[in-house]
Scaffold this active site. Structure first.
Site, mmCIF file in Angstrom:
data_model
loop_
_atom_site.group_PDB
_atom_site.id
_atom_site.type_symbol
_atom_site.label_atom_id
_atom_site.label_comp_id
_atom_site.label_asym_id
_atom_site.label_seq_id
_atom_site.Cartn_x
_atom_site.Cartn_y
_atom_site.Cartn_z
ATOM 1 N N GLU A 188 15.345 -40.361 12.890
ATOM 2 C CA GLU A 188 14.148 -39.748 12.966
ATOM 3 C C GLU A 188 13.576 -40.598 11.895
ATOM 4 O OE1 GLU A 188 15.860 -35.853 11.730
ATOM 5 O OE2 GLU A 188 16.215 -35.193 13.734
ATOM 6 N N HIS A 207 12.357 -31.940 12.998
ATOM 7 C CA HIS A 207 13.365 -31.423 12.373
ATOM 8 C C HIS A 207 13.567 -30.392 11.451
ATOM 9 C CE1 HIS A 207 17.966 -32.832 11.138
ATOM 10 N NE2 HIS A 207 18.306 -31.024 10.591
#
Length: 243
Positions: A188, A207
């Site tokens: 990420e 996220h």
């Protein structure tokens, strides 16, 4: 899942988290992703705002949610919250979990699948709500994706490494499954050239499952409660001793 708990514990340091604070917001996002994937909102928004759009097509179609089957992998706090929301959308609910949760079953009218394969084969939407452990690392790979319906969507709100991204790209490109909606990836963020970021049938969010004002406040309050409990030698409300 990134903390070496045994080593930390050996120094006499306590690890805590805030599970009660995050469940509702994460479940809300899970349903948002499910709905956005079913109704193909990403493409619809692009059509609506594109400078090239002269008229709206009467033949553009997406899929219903009501009456479809949701398969939840992981019936913990967040999984149950997702099931409660899915029930309101009149979805049939299946779940796979390490242990059968009979009380939760009755509360939301869910059906337990003892084998993950059964859930994958029957579900129109597969929702991943599990922690990342050695057992769940790449839990969804090529074999599992091939068991899913070609009209099914995969939604991941757990951890990115629970899904084999290479297998997911292949499944989406070849029509093994219809779509994916991911609030988590590995790594990420994904590299900017990653195929998942270029696909019309994939939604990726950064996220943000717990990223609401109220949840942030609740998390801070829970953190303070945990800290004060440690300092005062009281029972720790949310101590983490294992994954």
């Amino acid at each position: 899942d990134h903390l070496p708990l045994d080593m930390i514990s050996s120094f006499g340091v306590k690890v805590t988290n805030t599970p009660l604070a995050v469940s509702s917001a994460t479940a809300d996002l899970a349903m948002a992703l499910l709905l956005a994937s079913a109704r193909n909102l990403q493409e619809a928004i692009q059509i609506a705002v594109s400078p090239d759009t002269q008229r709206f097509s009467g033949t553009w179609m997406a899929d219903d949610v009501g009456g479809t089957t949701l398969g939840i992998i992981g019936m913990g706090r967040v999984g149950l919250k997702v099931a409660q929301r899915a029930k309101a959308f009149e979805m049939k609910i299946l779940y796979y979990n390490r242990n059968q949760r009979k009380e939760e079953e009755r509360a939301v009218g869910a059906t337990y699948c003892a084998h993950i394969e059964d859930l994958l084969q029957q579900s129109d939407f597969v929702m991943l709500v599990v922690p990342l452990t050695p057992e769940t690392h790449k839990l969804i790979g090529k074999r599992e994706l091939q068991l899913m319906k070609p009209t099914a969507s995969l939604i991941n709100i757990s951890r990115g490494a629970v899904v084999d991204h290479d297998a997911l790209v292949e499944a989406l490109q070849n029509g093994i499954i219809k779509a994916a909606a991911l609030d988590v990836t590995y790594p990420e963020p994904l590299p900017r050239t990653h195929p998942l970021l270029k696909m019309k049938n994939v939604i990726v969010t950064p996220h943000i499952g717990t990223a609401t004002h109220n949840t942030a406040r609740l998390m801070m309050e829970n953190m303070v409660e945990n800290i004060l409990a440690v300092l005062n030698g009281h029972r720790i409300p949310s101590e983490v001793t294992s994954y």
